[in-house]
Design a protein around this motif. Structure first.
Motif, PDB file in Angstrom:
ATOM      1  N   SER A   1      -4.819   6.761 -14.221  1.00 12.30           N
ATOM      2  CA  SER A   1      -5.491   6.445 -13.117  1.00 12.30           C
ATOM      3  C   SER A   1      -4.319   4.995 -12.525  1.00 12.30           C
ATOM      4  CB  SER A   1      -6.829   5.817 -13.444  1.00 12.30           C
ATOM      5  OG  SER A   1      -6.452   4.743 -14.425  1.00 12.30           O
ATOM      6  N   ASN A   2      -3.266   5.055 -13.161  1.00 13.28           N
ATOM      7  CA  ASN A   2      -2.161   4.183 -12.809  1.00 13.28           C
ATOM      8  C   ASN A   2      -1.069   4.777 -12.225  1.00 13.28           C
ATOM      9  OD1 ASN A   2      -3.773   1.799 -13.281  1.00 13.28           O
ATOM     10  ND2 ASN A   2      -3.104   1.372 -15.284  1.00 13.28           N
ATOM     11  N   ALA A   3      -1.034   5.885 -12.209  1.00 13.10           N
ATOM     12  CA  ALA A   3       0.169   6.728 -11.536  1.00 13.10           C
ATOM     13  C   ALA A   3      -0.453   7.297 -10.214  1.00 13.10           C
ATOM     14  CB  ALA A   3       0.494   7.804 -12.615  1.00 13.10           C
ATOM     15  N   LEU A   4       0.345   6.821  -9.043  1.00 14.23           N
ATOM     16  CA  LEU A   4      -0.128   7.433  -7.795  1.00 14.23           C
ATOM     17  C   LEU A   4       0.823   8.564  -7.383  1.00 14.23           C
ATOM     18  CD1 LEU A   4      -2.013   6.751  -5.517  1.00 14.23           C
ATOM     19  CD2 LEU A   4      -0.345   5.312  -4.832  1.00 14.23           C
ATOM     20  N   LEU A   5       0.250   9.589  -7.023  1.00 14.47           N
ATOM     21  CA  LEU A   5       1.209  10.671  -6.661  1.00 14.47           C
ATOM     22  C   LEU A   5       1.313  10.581  -5.152  1.00 14.47           C
ATOM     23  CD1 LEU A   5      -0.393  13.695  -8.732  1.00 14.47           C
ATOM     24  CD2 LEU A   5       1.723  12.077  -9.197  1.00 14.47           C
ATOM     25  N   THR A   6       2.398  10.172  -4.603  1.00 16.06           N
ATOM     26  CA  THR A   6       2.497   9.701  -3.083  1.00 16.06           C
ATOM     27  C   THR A   6       3.152  11.107  -2.574  1.00 16.06           C
ATOM     28  OG1 THR A   6       4.758   9.171  -3.286  1.00 16.06           O
ATOM     29  CG2 THR A   6       2.996   7.667  -3.441  1.00 16.06           C
ATOM     30  N   GLU A   7       3.338  11.290  -1.329  1.00 16.54           N
ATOM     31  CA  GLU A   7       3.731  12.512  -0.678  1.00 16.54           C
ATOM     32  C   GLU A   7       5.051  13.080  -1.363  1.00 16.54           C
ATOM     33  OE1 GLU A   7       5.708  13.435   3.563  1.00 16.54           O
ATOM     34  OE2 GLU A   7       3.180  12.990   3.739  1.00 16.54           O
ATOM     35  N   ASP A   8       6.028  12.055  -1.799  1.00 19.57           N
ATOM     36  CA  ASP A   8       7.075  12.795  -2.165  1.00 19.57           C
ATOM     37  C   ASP A   8       7.724  12.203  -3.516  1.00 19.57           C
ATOM     38  OD1 ASP A   8       7.406   9.909  -1.520  1.00 19.57           O
ATOM     39  OD2 ASP A   8       9.340  10.036  -0.568  1.00 19.57           O
ATOM     40  N   ARG A   9       6.898  11.387  -4.342  1.00 20.36           N
ATOM     41  CA  ARG A   9       7.178  11.047  -5.587  1.00 20.36           C
ATOM     42  C   ARG A   9       5.862  10.262  -6.358  1.00 20.36           C
ATOM     43  NH1 ARG A   9      10.045   7.880  -2.176  1.00 20.36           N
ATOM     44  NH2 ARG A   9       9.190   5.568  -1.929  1.00 20.36           N
TER      45      ARG A   9
ATOM     46  N   PHE B   1       0.769  -1.157   0.173  1.00 17.06           N
ATOM     47  CA  PHE B   1      -0.149  -0.186   0.043  1.00 17.06           C
ATOM     48  C   PHE B   1       1.101   1.261   0.127  1.00 17.06           C
ATOM     49  CE2 PHE B   1      -2.180   3.254   2.247  1.00 17.06           C
ATOM     50  CZ  PHE B   1      -3.234   3.629   1.695  1.00 17.06           C
ATOM     51  N   ALA B   2       0.426   2.303  -0.867  1.00 14.36           N
ATOM     52  CA  ALA B   2       1.362   3.486  -0.891  1.00 14.36           C
ATOM     53  C   ALA B   2       0.167   4.603  -0.802  1.00 14.36           C
ATOM     54  CB  ALA B   2       2.042   3.517  -2.200  1.00 14.36           C
ATOM     55  N   PRO B   3       0.092   5.335   0.245  1.00 14.53           N
ATOM     56  CA  PRO B   3      -0.914   6.412   0.516  1.00 14.53           C
ATOM     57  C   PRO B   3      -0.507   7.567  -0.609  1.00 14.53           C
ATOM     58  CG  PRO B   3       0.708   6.387   2.243  1.00 14.53           C
ATOM     59  CD  PRO B   3       1.039   5.172   1.508  1.00 14.53           C
ATOM     60  N   GLY B   4      -1.549   7.893  -1.275  1.00 15.80           N
ATOM     61  CA  GLY B   4      -1.526   9.140  -1.961  1.00 15.80           C
ATOM     62  C   GLY B   4      -2.755   9.270  -2.929  1.00 15.80           C
ATOM     63  N   GLN B   5      -2.884   9.891  -3.887  1.00 18.78           N
ATOM     64  CA  GLN B   5      -3.803  10.183  -4.775  1.00 18.78           C
ATOM     65  C   GLN B   5      -3.637   9.918  -6.249  1.00 18.78           C
ATOM     66  OE1 GLN B   5      -4.885  14.679  -5.397  1.00 18.78           O
ATOM     67  NE2 GLN B   5      -7.066  13.976  -5.755  1.00 18.78           N
ATOM     68  N   PHE B   6      -4.290   9.124  -7.086  1.00 15.80           N
ATOM     69  CA  PHE B   6      -4.134   8.956  -8.539  1.00 15.80           C
ATOM     70  C   PHE B   6      -4.051  10.325  -9.309  1.00 15.80           C
ATOM     71  CE2 PHE B   6      -5.647   4.962  -6.800  1.00 15.80           C
ATOM     72  CZ  PHE B   6      -4.905   4.193  -7.224  1.00 15.80           C
ATOM     73  N   LEU B   7      -3.111  10.171 -10.132  1.00 13.94           N
ATOM     74  CA  LEU B   7      -3.009  11.536 -10.837  1.00 13.94           C
ATOM     75  C   LEU B   7      -4.095  11.986 -11.531  1.00 13.94           C
ATOM     76  CD1 LEU B   7      -1.214  13.552 -12.554  1.00 13.94           C
ATOM     77  CD2 LEU B   7      -0.708  11.760 -14.165  1.00 13.94           C
ATOM     78  N   SER B   8      -5.086  10.859 -12.008  1.00  7.96           N
ATOM     79  CA  SER B   8      -6.424  11.158 -12.887  1.00  7.96           C
ATOM     80  C   SER B   8      -7.150  12.065 -11.567  1.00  7.96           C
ATOM     81  CB  SER B   8      -7.085   9.909 -13.106  1.00  7.96           C
ATOM     82  OG  SER B   8      -7.333   9.062 -12.079  1.00  7.96           O
ATOM     83  N   ALA B   9      -7.554  11.633 -10.560  1.00  9.87           N
ATOM     84  CA  ALA B   9      -8.108  12.327  -9.342  1.00  9.87           C
ATOM     85  C   ALA B   9      -7.533  13.815  -9.170  1.00  9.87           C
ATOM     86  CB  ALA B   9      -8.310  11.530  -8.196  1.00  9.87           C
ATOM     87  N   ARG B  10      -6.311  14.021  -9.100  1.00 11.99           N
ATOM     88  CA  ARG B  10      -5.588  15.092  -8.796  1.00 11.99           C
ATOM     89  C   ARG B  10      -5.823  15.944 -10.075  1.00 11.99           C
ATOM     90  NH1 ARG B  10      -3.552  19.157  -9.986  1.00 11.99           N
ATOM     91  NH2 ARG B  10      -1.783  20.200  -9.016  1.00 11.99           N
ATOM     92  N   LEU B  11      -5.859  15.678 -11.323  1.00 10.66           N
ATOM     93  CA  LEU B  11      -5.838  16.607 -12.508  1.00 10.66           C
ATOM     94  C   LEU B  11      -7.602  16.997 -12.398  1.00 10.66           C
ATOM     95  CD1 LEU B  11      -4.073  14.880 -15.096  1.00 10.66           C
ATOM     96  CD2 LEU B  11      -3.619  16.934 -13.993  1.00 10.66           C
ATOM     97  N   ARG B  12      -8.387  15.910 -11.982  1.00 11.25           N
ATOM     98  CA  ARG B  12      -9.704  16.388 -12.110  1.00 11.25           C
ATOM     99  C   ARG B  12     -10.234  17.113 -11.047  1.00 11.25           C
ATOM    100  NH1 ARG B  12     -11.870  11.715  -9.890  1.00 11.25           N
ATOM    101  NH2 ARG B  12     -11.704  12.820  -8.008  1.00 11.25           N
TER     102      ARG B  12
END
Length: 103
Positions: A74-82, A26-37
């Motif tokens: 939706s397959n790129a997760l933006l974690t806190e640092d990368r 598990f890697a906490p973060g936001q998917f790029l698709s959600a971040r852009l939306r």
């Protein structure tokens, strides 16, 4: 097989089961698709970090002889640092074979 700071580590898998499965860390973060939306386009620094991280992830994935085959926001997760590439469900070995059951 992929060991990268920019991919979610696979902790177990059985691609030969009647219902193939894979579990990743598990890697906490936001998917790029959600971040852009939610917030619109990335600023220049964020875009540069994303591009660099995705390029490094793809380099590390391809070095193992795999092709992700489904890299999308939706397959790129933006974690806190990368950024972190996830969902290797349709990945394939470049030669079309998977000999390691824990890929």
């Amino acid at each position: 097989m992929v060991h990268s700071a920019f991919t979610a580590p696979v902790v177990n898998a059985d691609p030969y089961a009647s219902r193939p499965w894979m579990a990743s860390l598990f890697a906490p973060g936001q998917f790029l698709s959600a971040r852009l939306r939610d917030r619109g386009p990335l600023q220049e620094d964020g875009l540069r970090d994303l591009a660099s991280g995705l390029a490094q992830a793809l380099r590390d994935i391809h070095r193992t002889g795999l092709v992700h085959r489904d890299l999308k926001p939706s397959n790129a997760l933006l974690t806190e640092d990368r950024p972190c590439v996830v969902d290797f469900g349709v990945a394939r070995a470049v030669d079309g074979n998977c000999t390691d059951p824990h890929w």
